[in-house]
Design an enzyme around this catalytic site. Structure first.
Site, PDB file in Angstrom:
ATOM      1  N   LYS A   1      11.932  88.994 -39.647  1.00  0.00           N
ATOM      2  CA  LYS A   1      12.855  89.619 -38.659  1.00  0.00           C
ATOM      3  C   LYS A   1      13.224  90.944 -38.817  1.00  0.00           C
ATOM      4  O   LYS A   1      13.576  91.226 -40.003  1.00  0.00           O
ATOM      5  CB  LYS A   1      14.231  88.725 -38.334  1.00  0.00           C
ATOM      6  CG  LYS A   1      14.904  89.041 -37.001  1.00  0.00           C
ATOM      7  CD  LYS A   1      15.919  87.990 -37.191  1.00  0.00           C
ATOM      8  CE  LYS A   1      17.424  88.605 -37.019  1.00  0.00           C
ATOM      9  NZ  LYS A   1      18.423  87.861 -36.631  1.00  0.00           N
TER      10      LYS A   1
ATOM     11  N   LYS B   1      19.386  94.505 -39.982  1.00  0.00           N
ATOM     12  CA  LYS B   1      20.082  95.589 -40.337  1.00  0.00           C
ATOM     13  C   LYS B   1      20.206  95.579 -41.862  1.00  0.00           C
ATOM     14  O   LYS B   1      20.777  96.490 -42.567  1.00  0.00           O
ATOM     15  CB  LYS B   1      21.353  95.689 -39.596  1.00  0.00           C
ATOM     16  CG  LYS B   1      22.253  94.430 -39.725  1.00  0.00           C
ATOM     17  CD  LYS B   1      23.575  94.514 -38.865  1.00  0.00           C
ATOM     18  CE  LYS B   1      24.209  93.199 -38.845  1.00  0.00           C
ATOM     19  NZ  LYS B   1      24.842  92.915 -37.635  1.00  0.00           N
TER      20      LYS B   1
ATOM     21  N   LYS C   1      26.775  82.112 -47.575  1.00  0.00           N
ATOM     22  CA  LYS C   1      27.436  83.347 -47.856  1.00  0.00           C
ATOM     23  C   LYS C   1      28.126  83.283 -49.135  1.00  0.00           C
ATOM     24  O   LYS C   1      28.297  84.363 -50.155  1.00  0.00           O
ATOM     25  CB  LYS C   1      28.403  83.770 -46.952  1.00  0.00           C
ATOM     26  CG  LYS C   1      27.501  84.438 -45.701  1.00  0.00           C
ATOM     27  CD  LYS C   1      28.621  85.386 -44.764  1.00  0.00           C
ATOM     28  CE  LYS C   1      27.718  85.910 -43.695  1.00  0.00           C
ATOM     29  NZ  LYS C   1      28.818  86.725 -42.989  1.00  0.00           N
TER      30      LYS C   1
HETATM   31  P1  AMP Z   1      23.230  90.080 -35.708  1.00  0.00           P
HETATM   32  O1  AMP Z   1      23.818  91.687 -35.677  1.00  0.00           O
HETATM   33  O2  AMP Z   1      22.131  90.110 -36.695  1.00  0.00           O
HETATM   34  O3  AMP Z   1      24.435  89.148 -36.138  1.00  0.00           O
HETATM   35  O4  AMP Z   1      22.636  89.873 -34.398  1.00  0.00           O
HETATM   36  C1  AMP Z   1      23.557  89.953 -33.170  1.00  0.00           C
HETATM   37  C2  AMP Z   1      22.515  89.248 -32.082  1.00  0.00           C
HETATM   38  O5  AMP Z   1      21.216  89.849 -32.148  1.00  0.00           O
HETATM   39  C3  AMP Z   1      22.039  87.847 -32.349  1.00  0.00           C
HETATM   40  O6  AMP Z   1      21.780  87.301 -31.043  1.00  0.00           O
HETATM   41  C4  AMP Z   1      20.792  87.945 -32.976  1.00  0.00           C
HETATM   42  O7  AMP Z   1      19.924  86.917 -32.567  1.00  0.00           O
HETATM   43  C5  AMP Z   1      20.181  89.017 -32.183  1.00  0.00           C
HETATM   44  N1  AMP Z   1      19.080  89.828 -33.121  1.00  0.00           N
HETATM   45  C6  AMP Z   1      19.142  90.452 -34.180  1.00  0.00           C
HETATM   46  N2  AMP Z   1      18.079  90.973 -34.811  1.00  0.00           N
HETATM   47  C7  AMP Z   1      17.317  90.867 -33.812  1.00  0.00           C
HETATM   48  C8  AMP Z   1      15.627  90.932 -33.839  1.00  0.00           C
HETATM   49  N3  AMP Z   1      14.879  91.577 -34.773  1.00  0.00           N
HETATM   50  N4  AMP Z   1      15.153  90.582 -32.758  1.00  0.00           N
HETATM   51  C9  AMP Z   1      15.551  89.900 -31.932  1.00  0.00           C
HETATM   52  N5  AMP Z   1      17.062  89.549 -31.736  1.00  0.00           N
HETATM   53  C10 AMP Z   1      17.634  89.953 -32.712  1.00  0.00           C
END
Ligand code: AMP
Ligand code: TRP
Length: 332
Positions: free
Chosen positions: A196, A199, A114
């Site tokens: 992946k 967001k 970051k």
């Molecule tokens: P984040 O909002 O990206 O910090 O992710 C929050 C949680 O959601 C974490 O446990 C990630 O591993 C899971 N997560 C985020 N994006 C995905 C995705 N595309 N597929 C599966 N799990 C996800």
């Protein structure tokens, strides 16, 4: 009573990747583990390590909490609270900073990534973020902390800090175990099925957000990248596009890949995608209805109040205990 704790950063909208990979897992855990107490919080203090617009931050905090409830987190099972409303988090973070080393924090890969990407000044808050996360956790003596893989290093640092404080001040903290969700399948991007679903992807067509309207949901699925074979078979190596769509189908429709293959043996992408679009819409519709009910309601504020009060009690006790052991202030 045993405890499970986790924090969620209020950044961006939730998409079906986070929903299927993480939110659904929380919802399952609350029902499968009736003898655990749950603390889940919106990590708003973590969100300001880089500047956020005031209106936007307020909106995200509320939106995210309402969505978690709408997805099935039950407020009678889970203490849902806003981190900044419980002052012990920031106070404990300082005490832990006095028990963490600069070298340790410099090794955190998320900080390195970051701070490299950041164009303007890197804040001290971004650097000390893992000590705030350690405080979030250690205040509650949780047995398990469900996190994504990217948080594993922060969890390990939390364990090191806990052990160090325990050695110096005589067993204050429970040393927590990470609970890395391996089963909650990874959902990939609809436009690049080898990456992946995220967001932060600039291309909105790459994902479906939980609050997207019906026509957008269906359009995104119709235009999702597949290949030219036209058959519905699962092969994530050679056919990542259709396999990713089948993963979504399987998780929402509770069907195995074999069952899906059999159902669509003599059908093509059009039928499969039409059905999948409808399936996702039917899954999200009740979530959106419940969200709309909650977002401006007093009910949501009551949930936050109850969560804050429960969190305050537990965290304040732990904070005073450590302050006493260190010798700060007058004895409480
Ligand atoms: P984040 O909002 O990206 O910090 O992710 C929050 C949680 O959601 C974490 O446990 C990630 O591993 C899971 N997560 C985020 N994006 C995905 C995705 N595309 N597929 C599966 N799990 C996800
Ligand atoms: N840092 C975590 C993330 O970015 C969120 C978080 C903050 C957290 N404090 C926590 C997760 C405590 C688990 C426990 O996803």
């Amino acid at each position: 009573m045993k405890r499970i704790l986790s924090g969620i950063q209020p950044t961006g909208s939730l998409n079906i990747g986070t929903y299927l990979g993480s939110v659904k897992n929380f919802v399952k855990l609350q029902d499968e583990l009736p003898d655990y107490e749950f603390f889940i919080f919106i990590a708003d203090l973590h969100a300001i390590t880089v500047y956020k617009d005031k209106q936007e931050l307020r909106k995200l905090i509320r939106e995210l909490a309402a969505l978690y409830i709408a997805c099935g987190l039950r407020p009678e099972r889970v203490n849902l609270f806003i981190q900044s409303e419980v002052p012990a988090h920031a106070q404990m973070a300082y005490l832990l900073q006095c028990n963490a080393y600069i070298g340790e924090l410099e090794r955190m890969t998320q900080y390195k990534d970051k701070s490299k990407k950041q164009e303007t000044g890197v804040t001290v808050g971004l650097f000390t973020y893992p000590t705030l996360m350690a405080a979030d956790i250690l205040l509650y003596d949780p047995d398990f902390v469900p996190v994504g893989r990217d948080q594993k290093q922060h969890l390990e640092l939390t364990r090191d800090i806990a052990q160090r404080v325990n050695n110096k001040y005589n067993d204050i903290f429970t040393v927590p175990e990470p609970l890395i969700a391996e089963v909650g399948a990874k959902i990939n991007s609809l436009t690049d099925p080898t990456a992946k679903m995220s967001k932060s992807d600039a291309n909105e067509k790459s994902r479906i957000n939980l609050l997207d309207p019906e026509h957008i949901i269906k359009k995104r699925i119709r235009s999702a990248v597949t290949d030219s074979l036209g058959t519905i078979t699962y092969d994530p190596e050679k056919r990542p596009g259709i396999s990713n769509l089948m993963t979504i189908y399987s998780l929402i429709g509770n069907k195995s890949f074999d069952e899906i293959e059999a159902m669509y043996a003599d059908k093509g992408y059009k039928e499969f995608k039409d059905d999948l679009g409808e399936l996702i819409y039917q899954e999200l519709k009740p979530i959106q209805d419940r969200y709309n009910e909650l977002i401006n309601s007093k009910e949501l504020d009551d949930i936050f109040d109850k969560g804050r009060d429960a969190a305050y009690k537990v965290s304040q006790k732990k904070l005073f205990k450590l302050m006493n052991r260190i010798g700060l202030g007058r004895k409480r």
